[in-house]
Write a protein that holds these residues in place. Structure first.
Motif, PDB file in Angstrom:
ATOM      1  N   UNK A 284       6.086  30.835   1.593  1.00 41.13           N
ATOM      2  CA  UNK A 284       6.882  32.004   1.209  1.00 41.13           C
ATOM      3  C   UNK A 284       6.873  32.192  -0.306  1.00 41.13           C
ATOM      4  N   UNK A 285       6.983  31.101  -1.044  1.00 40.15           N
ATOM      5  CA  UNK A 285       6.956  31.182  -2.507  1.00 40.15           C
ATOM      6  C   UNK A 285       5.619  31.736  -2.976  1.00 40.15           C
ATOM      7  N   UNK A 286       4.533  31.260  -2.371  1.00 40.84           N
ATOM      8  CA  UNK A 286       3.199  31.771  -2.744  1.00 40.84           C
ATOM      9  C   UNK A 286       3.100  33.268  -2.489  1.00 40.84           C
ATOM     10  N   UNK A 287       3.638  33.703  -1.367  1.00 42.23           N
ATOM     11  CA  UNK A 287       3.578  35.128  -1.044  1.00 42.23           C
ATOM     12  C   UNK A 287       4.332  35.951  -2.079  1.00 42.23           C
ATOM     13  N   UNK A 288       5.483  35.440  -2.525  1.00 40.03           N
ATOM     14  CA  UNK A 288       6.291  36.188  -3.483  1.00 40.03           C
ATOM     15  C   UNK A 288       5.594  36.266  -4.840  1.00 40.03           C
ATOM     16  N   UNK A 289       5.094  35.129  -5.361  1.00 39.69           N
ATOM     17  CA  UNK A 289       4.495  35.208  -6.697  1.00 39.69           C
ATOM     18  C   UNK A 289       3.209  36.033  -6.670  1.00 39.69           C
ATOM     19  N   UNK A 290       2.494  36.015  -5.548  1.00 38.90           N
ATOM     20  CA  UNK A 290       1.297  36.858  -5.455  1.00 38.90           C
ATOM     21  C   UNK A 290       1.676  38.335  -5.428  1.00 38.90           C
ATOM     22  N   UNK A 291       2.778  38.660  -4.777  1.00 39.56           N
ATOM     23  CA  UNK A 291       3.254  40.039  -4.766  1.00 39.56           C
ATOM     24  C   UNK A 291       3.653  40.479  -6.160  1.00 39.56           C
ATOM     25  N   UNK A 292       4.336  39.600  -6.892  1.00 44.09           N
ATOM     26  CA  UNK A 292       4.747  39.910  -8.265  1.00 44.09           C
ATOM     27  C   UNK A 292       3.517  40.157  -9.130  1.00 44.09           C
ATOM     28  N   UNK A 293       2.505  39.315  -8.994  1.00 37.84           N
ATOM     29  CA  UNK A 293       1.270  39.487  -9.775  1.00 37.84           C
ATOM     30  C   UNK A 293       0.595  40.803  -9.412  1.00 37.84           C
ATOM     31  N   UNK A 294       0.535  41.108  -8.121  1.00 40.78           N
ATOM     32  CA  UNK A 294      -0.116  42.342  -7.675  1.00 40.78           C
ATOM     33  C   UNK A 294       0.610  43.577  -8.197  1.00 40.78           C
ATOM     34  N   UNK A 295       1.936  43.480  -8.346  1.00 41.88           N
ATOM     35  CA  UNK A 295       2.711  44.612  -8.853  1.00 41.88           C
ATOM     36  C   UNK A 295       2.504  44.819 -10.352  1.00 41.88           C
TER      37      UNK A 295
ATOM     38  N   UNK B 199      12.622  41.398 -12.237  1.00 49.17           N
ATOM     39  CA  UNK B 199      13.178  40.394 -11.329  1.00 49.17           C
ATOM     40  C   UNK B 199      14.182  40.997 -10.351  1.00 49.17           C
ATOM     41  N   UNK B 200      14.347  42.310 -10.411  1.00 48.63           N
ATOM     42  CA  UNK B 200      15.402  42.942  -9.619  1.00 48.63           C
ATOM     43  C   UNK B 200      15.214  42.746  -8.124  1.00 48.63           C
ATOM     44  N   UNK B 201      13.967  42.749  -7.674  1.00 53.25           N
ATOM     45  CA  UNK B 201      13.725  42.697  -6.234  1.00 53.25           C
ATOM     46  C   UNK B 201      13.309  41.312  -5.767  1.00 53.25           C
ATOM     47  N   UNK B 202      13.600  40.269  -6.554  1.00 51.91           N
ATOM     48  CA  UNK B 202      13.207  38.910  -6.188  1.00 51.91           C
ATOM     49  C   UNK B 202      13.841  38.482  -4.873  1.00 51.91           C
ATOM     50  N   UNK B 203      15.137  38.747  -4.717  1.00 51.47           N
ATOM     51  CA  UNK B 203      15.833  38.364  -3.479  1.00 51.47           C
ATOM     52  C   UNK B 203      15.235  39.076  -2.277  1.00 51.47           C
ATOM     53  N   UNK B 204      14.920  40.345  -2.438  1.00 51.56           N
ATOM     54  CA  UNK B 204      14.343  41.114  -1.332  1.00 51.56           C
ATOM     55  C   UNK B 204      12.971  40.580  -0.953  1.00 51.56           C
ATOM     56  N   UNK B 205      12.153  40.289  -1.962  1.00 56.64           N
ATOM     57  CA  UNK B 205      10.821  39.756  -1.697  1.00 56.64           C
ATOM     58  C   UNK B 205      10.894  38.398  -1.010  1.00 56.64           C
ATOM     59  N   UNK B 206      11.829  37.567  -1.458  1.00 57.11           N
ATOM     60  CA  UNK B 206      11.941  36.225  -0.885  1.00 57.11           C
ATOM     61  C   UNK B 206      12.441  36.291   0.551  1.00 57.11           C
ATOM     62  N   UNK B 207      13.411  37.152   0.827  1.00 57.82           N
ATOM     63  CA  UNK B 207      13.905  37.296   2.190  1.00 57.82           C
ATOM     64  C   UNK B 207      12.791  37.778   3.115  1.00 57.82           C
ATOM     65  N   UNK B 208      12.024  38.742   2.655  1.00 59.81           N
ATOM     66  CA  UNK B 208      10.911  39.259   3.458  1.00 59.81           C
ATOM     67  C   UNK B 208       9.888  38.158   3.733  1.00 59.81           C
ATOM     68  N   UNK B 209       9.606  37.328   2.722  1.00 54.18           N
ATOM     69  CA  UNK B 209       8.637  36.246   2.898  1.00 54.18           C
ATOM     70  C   UNK B 209       9.171  35.178   3.841  1.00 54.18           C
TER      71      UNK B 209
END
Length: 217
Positions: A23-34, A39-49
């Motif tokens: 899940x952590x890998x998915x989130x940091x890859x999403x952040x890089x892709x964006x 950091x506003x949507x960190x909680x949302x990204x982590x919950x989704x992952x």
């Protein structure tokens, strides 16, 4: 071959701890892709992952979330103030072989480009100097001779420079060539071990690779 053709192997069982790392890998890859440091949507990204990797219903989800947030916050802090480049593939060639290397992200600070490889675990006791690290250094130098190269260890909240001497690079470049020639020639000699072999799912069918080309669909 054992997993897809002989169907005697398989993926390792995913523990909750491993699901958290995925899940952590998915989130940091999403952040890089964006391409953003927001950091506003960190909680949302982590919950989704967590949902995607089956961790959302775990009894210790709050503990895993706290660990994940700490690691991801360090990732965001480590890239704060930098400009971002899309991490495109780099290429190096060995004889007739071409190797594609992808850094996890590329940062720009004060005109200096930094290519980074991100790891969610802890740093090993010794600096990483294997052929994978050498491939990254060789590809980075070919594309960006003045760039820095880092390995980020999120569990340690630490970023380490990846530096190999000219001698180390030369030795590993030779080893890479040997590896690719072996693959081309079908040389997959088993490393027999009384400790490891009995636990291998392919133990009873391990043998010589048949002639011809193997293609996985």
């Amino acid at each position: 071959m054992y997993t897809h053709l002989l169907q005697v192997g398989g993926r390792r069982r995913m523990s909750a701890f491993m699901q958290m790392h995925e899940a952590i890998r998915e989130v940091y890859r999403t952040v890089v892709a964006q391409g953003s440091s927001a950091t506003d949507d960190l909680d949302t990204l982590l919950l989704k992952a967590f949902v995607a990797h089956g961790l959302h219903g775990h009894g210790y989800i709050d503990d895993y979330r706290a660990i994940a947030v700490t690691m991801l916050q360090y990732f965001l802090e480590s890239r704060a103030g930098a400009r971002f480049e899309v991490p495109t593939a780099l290429h190096i060639s060995f004889e007739s072989f071409k190797v594609e290397v992808r850094p996890d992200e590329i940062l720009l600070r004060n005109g200096v480009r930094t290519l980074r490889r991100v790891r969610t675990g802890h740093a090993p006791s010794e600096d990483v100097k294997d052929v994978g690290a050498a491939a990254l250094v060789l590809a980075a130098r070919a594309a960006f001779p003045e760039a820095r190269i880092e390995i980020v260890y999120l569990a340690d909240a630490e970023s380490k420079p990846l530096i190999l001497s000219a001698r180390e690079l030369n030795n590993r470049q030779g080893k890479l060539g040997d590896i690719f020639r072996g693959i081309r020639d079908g040389q997959f000699k088993a490393k027999v071990s009384d400790a490891v072999c009995p636990n291998c799912p392919a133990f009873f069918v391990c043998g010589a690779v048949p002639p011809g080309t193997i293609s996985k669909n």
